[in-house]
Write a protein that holds these residues in place. Structure first.
Motif, PDB file in Angstrom:
ATOM      1  N   SER B 349      85.118  26.479  32.073  1.00 43.75           N
ATOM      2  CA  SER B 349      84.109  27.193  32.596  1.00 43.75           C
ATOM      3  C   SER B 349      84.558  28.549  32.380  1.00 43.75           C
ATOM      4  N   GLU B 350      85.868  28.916  32.929  1.00 46.87           N
ATOM      5  CA  GLU B 350      86.245  30.329  33.079  1.00 46.87           C
ATOM      6  C   GLU B 350      86.609  31.076  31.517  1.00 46.87           C
ATOM      7  N   GLY B 472      78.367  22.328  20.196  1.00 47.65           N
ATOM      8  CA  GLY B 472      77.063  22.024  21.008  1.00 47.65           C
ATOM      9  C   GLY B 472      77.272  21.675  22.467  1.00 47.65           C
ATOM     10  N   PHE B 473      78.436  20.772  22.492  1.00 48.53           N
ATOM     11  CA  PHE B 473      78.861  20.585  23.855  1.00 48.53           C
ATOM     12  C   PHE B 473      79.097  21.605  24.730  1.00 48.53           C
ATOM     13  N   LEU B 474      79.787  22.600  24.130  1.00 48.33           N
ATOM     14  CA  LEU B 474      79.988  23.973  25.129  1.00 48.33           C
ATOM     15  C   LEU B 474      78.763  24.797  25.398  1.00 48.33           C
ATOM     16  N   GLU B 479      74.839  25.238  30.269  1.00 45.39           N
ATOM     17  CA  GLU B 479      73.725  24.846  30.999  1.00 45.39           C
ATOM     18  C   GLU B 479      73.944  24.329  32.246  1.00 45.39           C
ATOM     19  N   ARG B 480      74.719  23.125  32.087  1.00 42.59           N
ATOM     20  CA  ARG B 480      75.064  22.387  33.045  1.00 42.59           C
ATOM     21  C   ARG B 480      75.649  22.906  34.309  1.00 42.59           C
ATOM     22  N   LYS B 481      76.369  23.690  33.860  1.00 39.45           N
ATOM     23  CA  LYS B 481      77.475  24.324  35.216  1.00 39.45           C
ATOM     24  C   LYS B 481      76.657  25.846  35.475  1.00 39.45           C
ATOM     25  N   GLY B 482      75.402  26.051  34.828  1.00 38.86           N
ATOM     26  CA  GLY B 482      74.740  27.282  35.102  1.00 38.86           C
ATOM     27  C   GLY B 482      75.361  28.489  34.969  1.00 38.86           C
ATOM     28  N   LEU B 483      76.220  28.510  33.995  1.00 44.64           N
ATOM     29  CA  LEU B 483      76.982  29.595  33.729  1.00 44.64           C
ATOM     30  C   LEU B 483      76.185  30.791  33.038  1.00 44.64           C
TER      31      LEU B 483
END
Lengths: 119, 484
Positions: B349-350, B472-474, B479-483
């Motif tokens: 994420s970071e 695409g995974f990144l 999106e999933r982590k709301g970043l």
């Protein structure tokens, strides 16, 4: 960018910035830099104040104060005067003001006697 | 006499790595990650250990068969991206910049009680390294204090659309009644202020009931369970005051929690200690046998060597196992699946954002801890410690103490960090760990520098492989982590 592929958000922001720079730059902007002050290598390791070169030992003493300096702080002005190429800090002792320091024999004691010079 | 020389190029500070058959650089000044081509590699190799003038660099690149214009463009691109610097254009070290004094609060950690029904031997709140001074202070937070905390959070979250409250302890659920009332109050108060609110809670799971689980699910309270693993591991340190292990008590409760709490991810947080280093086995148990969505690990915080401290060998073994789980994480990600090893997910994420931290975390900045008495502190790990009080919920944040804490904790105030390429992510590490270890929140956590660099490198390689083989995974991860 042609050779770098940005793969995270920060890199993408750099990419955008570079694109903007490219758009703004003259097509054949000179990549060589001008000669500027302080560019010599190795770069001086001293703090940058009004003077470019210092004799070590008279800015602060080992404890960070001025009581134990190996040279008096007033020596500073002579160092600019005698050894430094910097032209503006002291009167021109060669052409116009050869005597500006003649009343000051011992800088530690009588630096207040240094003349003011009005060009 | 000073000789004027033509300015020369040198490489900027970066960490190079290869992954998935490509070369990458992690640019330290920015936290940016670039995939580089062979031309960039050629320039960086030429500037390895030597400096070249523009003319000399271009000449060498042309000698290798590139057109002059091409070589010029290559050098220009690297310069503009600041991957190389022209001699005197090296950035001068900046004085640490203080964050804005009115940096808005985003989250509070409410220590709803400092009491606990367990007596985990390594606990930083009660063990040999405790810094809390709870004598004579309230053991349980009152509703008035909790409501004042919510009000303070709303008032100090200027400009934020959303705020967050974490419930913490002691054992949080020993004051569940308060928790329930605070959620009701905070839902109402934030709605009136036009802000959204989210919640999370940390618990040892011993007091979970079906009613509590329903409440947590209904209110979308994220749950982190502090636990160490399968029975014999859990019961080694996570014991009741009479020494009895807690696994048998929490196991059925965890199953209820995981089966019925459907609105947020349920995370396990494992403390690694001497003898509790079988990371892979612990992960398998928590993820596969119990069904946690995410599992994160952290070595225990200790000052001087304690019986339960991890020594260098223990940490090396831990890191080796982290790496094998990290490999699994990557395999899952390449298939487009989520693995659940939090330590990788958090770092990824970071890396996606390219964080470049002034401070290791939000403690004392966007996040503060509140003790049962209402004292504010940099985070939950400092609650009830008189040495770290940073105001009170009734009187507000003590800006002078906050400023002092943040000035100390700034990465640029940490001499040792200045030559480390991992500093944009680490920024010297946990303030609390530093205080326990070195007696100074502003001290770099030098005891784990090597591990941080190795771990960051591992995660960078994962990131690199994904960017080549499954970008695409990144994107979905963002999106999933709301970043975004």
């Amino acid at each position: 960018m042609k050779h770098l592929r940005a793969i995270n958000k920060k890199a993408q922001r750099i990419d955008e910035a570079v694109t903007q720079m490219e758009a703004a730059a003259a097509p054949n902007a000179d990549m060589e830099e001008d000669v500027v002050a302080l560019q010599q290598a190795p770069r001086p390791h001293v703090p940058m104040g009004c003077s470019l070169s210092f004799s070590p030992g008279w800015e602060v003493d080992a404890s960070g104060g001025t009581a134990g300096l190996c040279q008096p702080v007033e020596r500073d002005i002579y160092d600019c005067y005698v050894t430094c190429f910097w032209p503006v800090q002291v009167p021109d002792h060669v052409n116009y003001s050869p005597d500006w320091a003649s009343n000051c024999a011992t800088a530690t004691k009588d630096w207040r006697s240094l003349d003011l010079v009005f060009p | 006499m000073t000789v004027m020389q033509a300015p020369t190029y040198r490489r900027a500070e970066y960490h190079g790595f290869d992954a998935g058959g490509s070369d990458f650089v992690y640019l330290v000044s920015a936290g940016a990650i670039f995939e580089i081509d062979t031309d960039v590699r050629a320039v960086l190799d030429r500037l390895d250990g030597q400096e070249l003038t523009h003319a000399a660099l271009v000449r060498e690149l042309v000698a290798e068969g590139r057109a002059a214009e091409e070589a010029d463009g290559l050098v220009r691109e690297l310069r503009q991206a600041r991957l190389i610097h022209l001699g005197h254009a090296m950035p001068v070290a900046q004085v640490p910049q203080a964050p804005p004094a009115d940096f808005p609060l985003q989250a509070l950690v409410l220590n709803v009680t400092n009491q606990c029904n367990l007596a985990c031997t390594y606990c930083y709140e009660f063990g040999a390294d405790k810094i809390a001074t709870p004598a004579g202070k309230p053991k349980y937070m009152t509703l008035d204090t909790a409501m004042a905390s919510v009000d303070l959070l709303i008032a100090e979250a200027v400009g934020r659309k959303s705020v967050h409250i974490t419930f913490f302890g002691g054992e949080t659920l020993m004051n569940f009644k308060l928790l329930r009332d605070v959620v009701a109050y905070a839902n109402h108060a934030t709605a009136a202020a036009g802000k959204a609110i989210t919640y999370s809670l940390t618990t040892n799971a011993t007091l979970l009931t079906p009613e509590i689980v329903t409440f947590l699910s209904d209110n979308r309270v994220g749950v982190t369970v502090s636990m160490d693993g399968p029975p014999e591991v859990q019961d080694k340190h996570r014991v009741y005051k009479n020494g009895k292990g807690s696994y048998a008590v929490i196991e059925p409760r965890l199953r209820t929690l995981i089966a019925h709490h459907k609105t947020r991810a349920i995370t396990a947080r494992v403390t690694l200690t001497e003898g509790v280093t079988d990371v892979v086995r612990i992960f398998r148990h928590l993820k596969d046998d119990l069904g946690f969505h995410e599992v994160g690990f952290a070595p225990v915080t200790t000052g001087e060597e304690r019986a339960y401290s991890l020594d260098g060998n223990g940490m090396d073994s831990v890191l080796a196992q982290f790496n094998s789980l990290a490999d699994e994480w990557l395999e899952y990600a390449l298939r487009g699946e989520s693995h659940g090893f939090t330590n990788v997910s958090e770092t990824i994420s970071e890396l996606i954002s390219g964080v470049n931290k002034s401070h290791p975390c939000g403690a004392g900045l966007g996040l503060m801890g509140v003790s049962p008495s209402g004292d504010l502190s940099p985070c939950h790990r400092f609650t009830d410690a008189d040495t770290h009080t940073m105001g009170h919920v009734s009187s507000g944040i003590d800006r002078a103490k906050q400023g002092e804490f943040l000035a100390k904790g700034h990465v640029e105030a940490k001499y040792d960090c200045q030559s480390c390429w991992a500093r944009p992510l680490c920024a010297g590490g946990c303030h609390h760990e530093a205080f326990v270890r070195y007696g100074d929140t502003g001290h770099a956590n030098l005891h784990y520098c090597d591990w941080i660099r190795q771990w960051t490198d591992t995660c960078l390689r994962i990131y690199g492989v994904l960017s080549v083989r499954n970008p695409g995974f990144l994107e979905r991860f963002v999106e999933r982590k709301g970043l975004s």
